[in-house]
Write a protein that holds these residues in place. Structure first.
Motif, PDB file in Angstrom:
ATOM      1  N   TYR A 294       0.827  -1.199   0.000  1.00 29.31           N
ATOM      2  CA  TYR A 294       0.000   0.000   0.000  1.00 29.31           C
ATOM      3  C   TYR A 294       0.867   1.256   0.000  1.00 29.31           C
ATOM      4  O   TYR A 294       0.542   2.245   0.655  1.00 29.31           O
TER       5      TYR A 294
ATOM      6  N   GLU B  68       2.515   6.914   0.458  1.00 30.17           N
ATOM      7  CA  GLU B  68       1.500   5.996   0.964  1.00 30.17           C
ATOM      8  C   GLU B  68       0.227   6.145   0.133  1.00 30.17           C
ATOM      9  O   GLU B  68      -0.163   7.259  -0.231  1.00 30.17           O
TER      10      GLU B  68
ATOM     11  N   ARG C 162      -6.283   4.060   1.707  1.00 34.31           N
ATOM     12  CA  ARG C 162      -6.828   2.842   2.298  1.00 34.31           C
ATOM     13  C   ARG C 162      -8.345   2.958   2.365  1.00 34.31           C
ATOM     14  O   ARG C 162      -8.885   3.932   2.892  1.00 34.31           O
TER      15      ARG C 162
ATOM     16  N   THR D  84      -2.061   4.716   5.165  1.00 37.76           N
ATOM     17  CA  THR D  84      -2.100   3.767   6.279  1.00 37.76           C
ATOM     18  C   THR D  84      -1.893   4.483   7.606  1.00 37.76           C
ATOM     19  O   THR D  84      -2.537   4.163   8.614  1.00 37.76           O
TER      20      THR D  84
ATOM     21  N   ASP E 123     -11.267  -5.361   1.886  1.00 37.77           N
ATOM     22  CA  ASP E 123     -10.217  -4.343   1.793  1.00 37.77           C
ATOM     23  C   ASP E 123     -10.149  -3.859   0.351  1.00 37.77           C
ATOM     24  O   ASP E 123      -9.706  -4.585  -0.546  1.00 37.77           O
TER      25      ASP E 123
ATOM     26  N   SER F  29      -8.458  -1.155  -0.655  1.00 42.32           N
ATOM     27  CA  SER F  29      -7.373  -0.178  -0.695  1.00 42.32           C
ATOM     28  C   SER F  29      -6.638  -0.208  -2.023  1.00 42.32           C
ATOM     29  O   SER F  29      -6.563  -1.244  -2.701  1.00 42.32           O
TER      30      SER F  29
ATOM     31  N   THR G  12      -3.437  -0.401  -4.189  1.00 45.23           N
ATOM     32  CA  THR G  12      -2.125  -1.016  -4.029  1.00 45.23           C
ATOM     33  C   THR G  12      -1.174  -0.513  -5.119  1.00 45.23           C
ATOM     34  O   THR G  12      -1.604   0.056  -6.126  1.00 45.23           O
TER      35      THR G  12
END
Length: 400
Positions: A55, A66, A69, A88, A136, A138, A140
């Motif tokens: 992530y 980052e 998320r 994150t 999840d 999020s 990537t």
């Protein structure tokens, strides 16, 4: 003559000192390695972090970005909640989530701050304090690299398509390096991959084959850029590409294709119950192998390169800085050699995936004239009658 002898003796003394120093450097120093290696990451962990999805995007040595998320959570009351955070760290700062890292759960604010300060939160697994994590969603880094590859394909072919729409390349010769280079690959995919394997229906599936070829090629080439990675080294990405091939082959499959699967012709009836499950399994396994082949080849190249670079640090920990410096040049040369091979593999794997996709689609859409072959076999089994005249004018009938 005396000067030559003096020079030879000087070289011998120099060689002796180098041998002594090298021998001292080759003595394993596990205690010193343990002292110097305190706080350093394990080589295996480094390999995993660089090849696995994550992530974040590490643009070392400059910055680590980052990624957002997004979590779908089911609360303890049974309701659904969608949580979205910019990173994150912000998810942990919100107080709604805890982190699991190396078998330890970080829950308190002080522990989470310590985890974030050490940048270990990038590799931690997040869980909601209350409720259950359902999904999840999020972003990537492999998703980001795949998106970059898709945008590069669009940036390359939208101008080329506009030129063809204006007639450049159809009524006249292609113009410019970009259009000529694109046409070389387009004609190659059409004449060497699509038409030989699919036949007359090849032009219908050519847009998908061209999209798959160039998307995979750009993903593979991005994997050669430092601090970036190949989205095709993720099994989920290659699995989706193979799924597209499977869906296209299933939707456009001919009746003969399904007949060969569920009632194979030319096979004794008592063998069909054994052959039908094998055919059904083969329909899925060949597409699974299509995904795994691309994933494994792209991941293996990255692992080899990182392992060769990691040898320098391993030798430094075991034998000292001198031997590490001596091994630097061979490791770098081998890395350059593997990188050159990986560049070739980037094109080969794009070609192989497109070729196998065209082959599987061609097998699905192919039509067979079984009745024509049956009539030919029956005609071949009928006796042939020849009328042979004799000397007295009579005819003798001979059956062939």
């Amino acid at each position: 003559m005396g000067d030559r002898t003096h020079i030879q003796q000087g070289w011998r003394r120099t060689g002796l000192w180098l041998a002594v120093v090298a021998l001292f450097g080759l003595i394993p120093r596990p205690l010193l390695a343990a002292e110097e290696g305190e706080g350093n990451e394990n080589i295996s962990e480094v390999l995993i972090h660089h090849t696995a999805d994550g992530y974040y995007v590490a643009l070392e040595p400059f910055v680590t970005i980052e990624l957002p998320r997004i979590f779908l959570v089911r609360t303890s009351e049974g309701s659904w909640r969608l949580d979205a955070f910019g990173s994150t760290a912000s998810a942990l700062h919100s107080g709604r989530y805890v982190a699991d890292y190396e078998g330890h759960r970080y829950e308190s604010s002080a522990e989470l701050e310590e985890l974030i300060a050490a940048h270990h939160h990038l590799y931690a697994e997040l869980h909601p304090r209350e409720g259950e994590l359902v999904l999840d969603l999020s972003i990537t880094r492999h998703y980001v690299f795949g998106l970059i590859a898709a945008l590069l394909v669009l940036a390359l072919f939208i101008p080329v398509a506009q030129r063809y729409r204006k007639g450049i390349g159809r009524t006249t010769a292609p113009r410019g390096v970009l259009q000529n280079l694109a046409e070389v690959f387009i004609v190659f995919v059409r004449d060497e991959i699509a038409r030989p394997n699919i036949g007359e229906k090849a032009d219908r599936f050519l847009p998908y084959l061209l999209t798959a070829f160039f998307f995979i090629l750009f993903c593979n080439l991005l994997g050669l850029v430092p601090n970036l990675g190949a989205a095709t080294s993720n099994l989920a990405v290659t699995g989706v590409l193979a799924l597209f091939t499977f869906i296209i082959g299933t939707i456009y499959a001919s009746k003969d294709h399904w007949k060969h699967i569920f009632w194979p012709p030319g096979v004794p009836v008592f063998v069909k119950p054994i052959l039908i499950p094998v055919e059904i399994m083969g329909l899925f396994t060949r597409h699974a192998a299509l995904a795994i082949r691309l994933f494994a080849n792209m991941t293996a190249g990255t692992l080899v390169i990182l392992s060769l670079i990691g040898l320098i640090f391993m030798i430094n920990a075991l034998f000292g800085a001198l031997v590490a410096w001596m091994s630097t040049l061979p490791s770098v040369l081998l890395t350059l050699f593997i990188s050159a091979i990986k560049l070739l593999v980037a094109f080969i794997q794009a070609y192989v995936f497109t070729l196998l996709s065209a082959l599987f689609i061609g097998m699905s859409v192919a039509e067979h004239d079984h009745e024509h072959h049956e009539h030919e076999e029956e005609a071949g089994n009928e006796p042939v009658v020849h009328a042979v005249p004799t000397s007295d004018g009579a005819r003798v009938v001979v059956h062939g």
